[in-house]
Motif scaffolding. Sequence first.
Motif, PDB file in Angstrom:
ATOM      1  N   PHE A  52       0.834  -1.204   0.000  1.00 57.48           N
ATOM      2  CA  PHE A  52       0.000   0.000   0.000  1.00 57.48           C
ATOM      3  C   PHE A  52       0.872   1.259   0.000  1.00 57.48           C
ATOM      4  O   PHE A  52       0.624   2.189  -0.769  1.00 57.48           O
ATOM      5  CB  PHE A  52      -0.943  -0.017   1.205  1.00 57.48           C
ATOM      6  N   ALA A  53       1.920   1.272   0.806  1.00 55.85           N
ATOM      7  CA  ALA A  53       2.837   2.418   0.841  1.00 55.85           C
ATOM      8  C   ALA A  53       3.525   2.603  -0.509  1.00 55.85           C
ATOM      9  O   ALA A  53       3.687   3.726  -0.988  1.00 55.85           O
ATOM     10  CB  ALA A  53       3.873   2.230   1.949  1.00 55.85           C
ATOM     11  N   ARG A  54       3.917   1.497  -1.135  1.00 52.80           N
ATOM     12  CA  ARG A  54       4.566   1.569  -2.446  1.00 52.80           C
ATOM     13  C   ARG A  54       3.623   2.169  -3.481  1.00 52.80           C
ATOM     14  O   ARG A  54       4.004   3.054  -4.259  1.00 52.80           O
ATOM     15  CB  ARG A  54       5.007   0.175  -2.894  1.00 52.80           C
ATOM     16  N   LEU A  55       2.379   1.716  -3.482  1.00 47.41           N
ATOM     17  CA  LEU A  55       1.398   2.234  -4.431  1.00 47.41           C
ATOM     18  C   LEU A  55       1.086   3.705  -4.179  1.00 47.41           C
ATOM     19  O   LEU A  55       0.956   4.492  -5.132  1.00 47.41           O
ATOM     20  CB  LEU A  55       0.121   1.392  -4.383  1.00 47.41           C
ATOM     21  N   LEU A  56       0.958   4.091  -2.927  1.00 46.76           N
ATOM     22  CA  LEU A  56       0.720   5.505  -2.607  1.00 46.76           C
ATOM     23  C   LEU A  56       1.858   6.369  -3.144  1.00 46.76           C
ATOM     24  O   LEU A  56       1.620   7.414  -3.754  1.00 46.76           O
ATOM     25  CB  LEU A  56       0.568   5.708  -1.100  1.00 46.76           C
ATOM     26  N   ASN A  57       3.086   5.945  -2.917  1.00 45.93           N
ATOM     27  CA  ASN A  57       4.237   6.711  -3.412  1.00 45.93           C
ATOM     28  C   ASN A  57       4.268   6.757  -4.931  1.00 45.93           C
ATOM     29  O   ASN A  57       4.556   7.799  -5.531  1.00 45.93           O
ATOM     30  CB  ASN A  57       5.540   6.130  -2.866  1.00 45.93           C
ATOM     31  N   ASP A  58       3.962   5.628  -5.570  1.00 41.48           N
ATOM     32  CA  ASP A  58       3.947   5.562  -7.023  1.00 41.48           C
ATOM     33  C   ASP A  58       2.911   6.518  -7.608  1.00 41.48           C
ATOM     34  O   ASP A  58       3.216   7.296  -8.514  1.00 41.48           O
ATOM     35  CB  ASP A  58       3.656   4.122  -7.461  1.00 41.48           C
ATOM     36  N   TYR A  59       1.702   6.473  -7.086  1.00 40.34           N
ATOM     37  CA  TYR A  59       0.647   7.340  -7.629  1.00 40.34           C
ATOM     38  C   TYR A  59       0.844   8.803  -7.268  1.00 40.34           C
ATOM     39  O   TYR A  59       0.443   9.694  -8.024  1.00 40.34           O
ATOM     40  CB  TYR A  59      -0.743   6.832  -7.243  1.00 40.34           C
ATOM     41  N   LYS A  60       1.496   9.073  -6.157  1.00 38.20           N
ATOM     42  CA  LYS A  60       1.811  10.468  -5.826  1.00 38.20           C
ATOM     43  C   LYS A  60       2.809  11.023  -6.849  1.00 38.20           C
ATOM     44  O   LYS A  60       2.687  12.156  -7.313  1.00 38.20           O
ATOM     45  CB  LYS A  60       2.356  10.578  -4.404  1.00 38.20           C
ATOM     46  N   LEU A  61       3.803  10.215  -7.217  1.00 36.47           N
ATOM     47  CA  LEU A  61       4.757  10.623  -8.243  1.00 36.47           C
ATOM     48  C   LEU A  61       4.070  10.809  -9.589  1.00 36.47           C
ATOM     49  O   LEU A  61       4.319  11.790 -10.296  1.00 36.47           O
ATOM     50  CB  LEU A  61       5.882   9.589  -8.354  1.00 36.47           C
ATOM     51  N   ARG A  62       3.177   9.894  -9.950  1.00 35.30           N
ATOM     52  CA  ARG A  62       2.434  10.029 -11.207  1.00 35.30           C
ATOM     53  C   ARG A  62       1.628  11.322 -11.234  1.00 35.30           C
ATOM     54  O   ARG A  62       1.543  12.000 -12.260  1.00 35.30           O
ATOM     55  CB  ARG A  62       1.499   8.841 -11.408  1.00 35.30           C
ATOM     56  N   GLU A  63       1.015  11.656 -10.097  1.00 32.29           N
ATOM     57  CA  GLU A  63       0.226  12.884 -10.013  1.00 32.29           C
ATOM     58  C   GLU A  63       1.112  14.110 -10.238  1.00 32.29           C
ATOM     59  O   GLU A  63       0.741  15.036 -10.969  1.00 32.29           O
ATOM     60  CB  GLU A  63      -0.461  12.944  -8.659  1.00 32.29           C
ATOM     61  N   LYS A  64       2.290  14.117  -9.624  1.00 34.62           N
ATOM     62  CA  LYS A  64       3.221  15.234  -9.814  1.00 34.62           C
ATOM     63  C   LYS A  64       3.661  15.345 -11.268  1.00 34.62           C
ATOM     64  O   LYS A  64       3.744  16.445 -11.820  1.00 34.62           O
ATOM     65  CB  LYS A  64       4.451  15.062  -8.920  1.00 34.62           C
ATOM     66  N   LEU A  65       3.954  14.207 -11.891  1.00 36.20           N
ATOM     67  CA  LEU A  65       4.357  14.215 -13.300  1.00 36.20           C
ATOM     68  C   LEU A  65       3.241  14.729 -14.198  1.00 36.20           C
ATOM     69  O   LEU A  65       3.492  15.455 -15.157  1.00 36.20           O
ATOM     70  CB  LEU A  65       4.795  12.823 -13.741  1.00 36.20           C
ATOM     71  N   GLN A  66       2.003  14.354 -13.892  1.00 36.58           N
ATOM     72  CA  GLN A  66       0.875  14.831 -14.686  1.00 36.58           C
ATOM     73  C   GLN A  66       0.765  16.348 -14.629  1.00 36.58           C
ATOM     74  O   GLN A  66       0.491  16.996 -15.636  1.00 36.58           O
ATOM     75  CB  GLN A  66      -0.424  14.196 -14.203  1.00 36.58           C
ATOM     76  N   VAL A  67       0.989  16.919 -13.455  1.00 36.61           N
ATOM     77  CA  VAL A  67       0.909  18.371 -13.304  1.00 36.61           C
ATOM     78  C   VAL A  67       1.982  19.049 -14.143  1.00 36.61           C
ATOM     79  O   VAL A  67       1.728  20.060 -14.808  1.00 36.61           O
ATOM     80  CB  VAL A  67       1.037  18.768 -11.810  1.00 36.61           C
ATOM     81  N   HIS A  68       3.187  18.469 -14.158  1.00 43.29           N
ATOM     82  CA  HIS A  68       4.303  19.079 -14.874  1.00 43.29           C
ATOM     83  C   HIS A  68       4.263  18.849 -16.381  1.00 43.29           C
ATOM     84  O   HIS A  68       4.955  19.545 -17.126  1.00 43.29           O
ATOM     85  CB  HIS A  68       5.635  18.579 -14.316  1.00 43.29           C
ATOM     86  N   THR A  69       3.478  17.886 -16.834  1.00 45.52           N
ATOM     87  CA  THR A  69       3.450  17.573 -18.259  1.00 45.52           C
ATOM     88  C   THR A  69       2.123  17.899 -18.926  1.00 45.52           C
ATOM     89  O   THR A  69       1.948  17.598 -20.104  1.00 45.52           O
ATOM     90  CB  THR A  69       3.785  16.084 -18.492  1.00 45.52           C
ATOM     91  N   VAL A  70       1.222  18.519 -18.213  1.00 44.22           N
ATOM     92  CA  VAL A  70      -0.122  18.759 -18.758  1.00 44.22           C
ATOM     93  C   VAL A  70      -0.069  19.609 -20.027  1.00 44.22           C
ATOM     94  O   VAL A  70      -0.785  19.332 -20.999  1.00 44.22           O
ATOM     95  CB  VAL A  70      -1.070  19.368 -17.701  1.00 44.22           C
ATOM     96  N   GLN A  71       0.781  20.630 -20.079  1.00 43.94           N
ATOM     97  CA  GLN A  71       0.840  21.488 -21.268  1.00 43.94           C
ATOM     98  C   GLN A  71       1.374  20.730 -22.477  1.00 43.94           C
ATOM     99  O   GLN A  71       0.854  20.875 -23.585  1.00 43.94           O
ATOM    100  CB  GLN A  71       1.687  22.722 -20.992  1.00 43.94           C
ATOM    101  N   VAL A  72       2.378  19.910 -22.277  1.00 39.33           N
ATOM    102  CA  VAL A  72       2.937  19.126 -23.379  1.00 39.33           C
ATOM    103  C   VAL A  72       1.912  18.122 -23.885  1.00 39.33           C
ATOM    104  O   VAL A  72       1.704  17.984 -25.094  1.00 39.33           O
ATOM    105  CB  VAL A  72       4.237  18.407 -22.936  1.00 39.33           C
ATOM    106  N   ARG A  73       1.239  17.423 -22.972  1.00 39.95           N
ATOM    107  CA  ARG A  73       0.232  16.447 -23.376  1.00 39.95           C
ATOM    108  C   ARG A  73      -0.927  17.115 -24.106  1.00 39.95           C
ATOM    109  O   ARG A  73      -1.419  16.602 -25.124  1.00 39.95           O
ATOM    110  CB  ARG A  73      -0.268  15.655 -22.171  1.00 39.95           C
ATOM    111  N   THR A  74      -1.352  18.263 -23.630  1.00 42.08           N
ATOM    112  CA  THR A  74      -2.438  18.994 -24.276  1.00 42.08           C
ATOM    113  C   THR A  74      -2.027  19.439 -25.678  1.00 42.08           C
ATOM    114  O   THR A  74      -2.809  19.333 -26.624  1.00 42.08           O
ATOM    115  CB  THR A  74      -2.844  20.209 -23.416  1.00 42.08           C
TER     116      THR A  74
END
Length: 90
Positions: A52-74
Amino acid sequence: MQKNILKTMYSEWVLRNSLYWMSSIAHWKLDEDDKYWLVSFEHLNDEIEFEFARLLNDYKLREKLQVHTVQVRTSIIDNVLRSIDSRLAE
């Protein structure tokens, strides 16, 4: 066995994605109050807690990456849609 997780630590998106993947190894229930996510596991042991801790950390990192890449993806999506539109107009 219940884990109380401060809502300021993890977003609902992070928590729900993590719990989704926990479904294959543990039965869980999610509740909340004003300050905490209240996650109950039917049987909590080290393996479940570490996963559970591993998954929380993984998805927290994914969330941060999504915020930083939203303009490129759009931008990529817009360019692809424009290309499809121009091909259909021919």
